[in-house]
Design a protein around this motif. Structure first.
Motif, mmCIF file in Angstrom:
data_model
loop_
_atom_site.group_PDB
_atom_site.id
_atom_site.type_symbol
_atom_site.label_atom_id
_atom_site.label_comp_id
_atom_site.label_asym_id
_atom_site.label_seq_id
_atom_site.Cartn_x
_atom_site.Cartn_y
_atom_site.Cartn_z
ATOM 1 N N UNK A 123 5.433 4.692 8.147
ATOM 2 C CA UNK A 123 6.403 4.327 9.177
ATOM 3 C C UNK A 123 5.801 3.327 10.155
ATOM 4 N N UNK A 124 4.553 3.567 10.565
ATOM 5 C CA UNK A 124 3.891 2.649 11.486
ATOM 6 C C UNK A 124 3.749 1.258 10.880
ATOM 7 N N UNK A 125 3.258 1.184 9.657
ATOM 8 C CA UNK A 125 3.080 -0.118 9.003
ATOM 9 C C UNK A 125 4.420 -0.826 8.838
ATOM 10 N N UNK A 126 5.446 -0.076 8.470
ATOM 11 C CA UNK A 126 6.768 -0.681 8.288
ATOM 12 C C UNK A 126 7.318 -1.214 9.610
ATOM 13 N N UNK A 127 7.112 -0.483 10.704
ATOM 14 C CA UNK A 127 7.587 -0.950 12.014
ATOM 15 C C UNK A 127 6.847 -2.221 12.428
ATOM 16 N N UNK A 128 5.535 -2.252 12.224
ATOM 17 C CA UNK A 128 4.755 -3.447 12.585
ATOM 18 C C UNK A 128 5.203 -4.646 11.751
ATOM 19 N N UNK A 129 5.366 -4.440 10.450
ATOM 20 C CA UNK A 129 5.797 -5.539 9.578
ATOM 21 C C UNK A 129 7.189 -6.020 9.974
ATOM 22 N N UNK A 130 8.083 -5.077 10.256
ATOM 23 C CA UNK A 130 9.444 -5.455 10.642
ATOM 24 C C UNK A 130 9.435 -6.206 11.974
ATOM 25 N N UNK A 131 8.580 -5.800 12.894
ATOM 26 C CA UNK A 131 8.508 -6.461 14.196
ATOM 27 C C UNK A 131 8.065 -7.912 14.066
#
Length: 190
Positions: A45-53
């Motif tokens: 979830x953290x990696x996905x949020x950073x990538x999406x940001x």
């Protein structure tokens, strides 16, 4: 020099019989599965949020894998709760009545949990076999669907074994031991 108890007070009497364990000797498999599933969920979830940001897009596989991890987390948590006798129950019915009635209800609950998850384990084997035989793939990333579905019968069988263990422990306990274990401080009340 040994310390003597004050006059009129003797040493406390040792229990006549060893206490029946109220939880299994080890819950490490369930605890480790739970920890790993939570850690992977948080990381994904953290990696996905950073990538999406930073890129305004996300990884396609994260939702599919996160749903799988949540199911594993729920089933491993259920196995741990059953083994610790902290599964959901209606307190009004379970805590009313005599000690024998309460212990019998605990035994009935453990038996019904064992039967339910044994049925789920057996029936879900057919789902796994169909996923394998028909070469179904997951909708998100196209991996074989049985990679995900194989865990349902495995974890359901684990819950069944934990419920049978709880049933055996409750069957070996006396009514008084069951009540004493129920009244221990620090014990979570379900």
């Amino acid at each position: 020099m040994p310390v003597q108890p004050p006059p009129g007070q003797g040493a406390p009497a040792a229990p006549a019989t060893p206490a029946t364990p109220t939880t299994p000797a080890t819950l490490r498999p369930e605890d480790w599965i739970t920890v790993l599933a939570m850690a992977l969920l948080a990381l994904i979830t953290f990696v996905n949020v950073v990538v999406r940001y930073f890129t305004d897009s996300s990884f396609a596989w994260t939702e599919e894998f996160s749903v799988f991890l949540m199911i594993v987390l729920a089933l491993s948590g259920a196995a741990s709760a059953v083994a610790r006798d902290q599964h959901i129950r209606i307190e009004f019915f379970c805590n009313a009545g005599s000690a024998a009635r309460r212990r019998r209800l605990a035994q009935l609950g453990a038996l019904l949990v064992a039967l339910l998850f044994a049925l789920i384990a057996v029936l879900s084997l057919r789902v796994v076999w169909d996923d394998y035989r028909f070469e179904e793939t997951s909708p998100g990333i196209g991996v074989p669907q049985w990679w995900y579905s194989i865990w349902l019968p495995i974890l359901s069988a684990l819950i069944t074994l934990r419920a049978i263990g709880l049933l055996r422990r409750r069957s070996r306990q006396s009514d008084a031991a069951y009540l004493a274990q129920d009244d221990e401080p620090g014990e979570a009340q379900a």
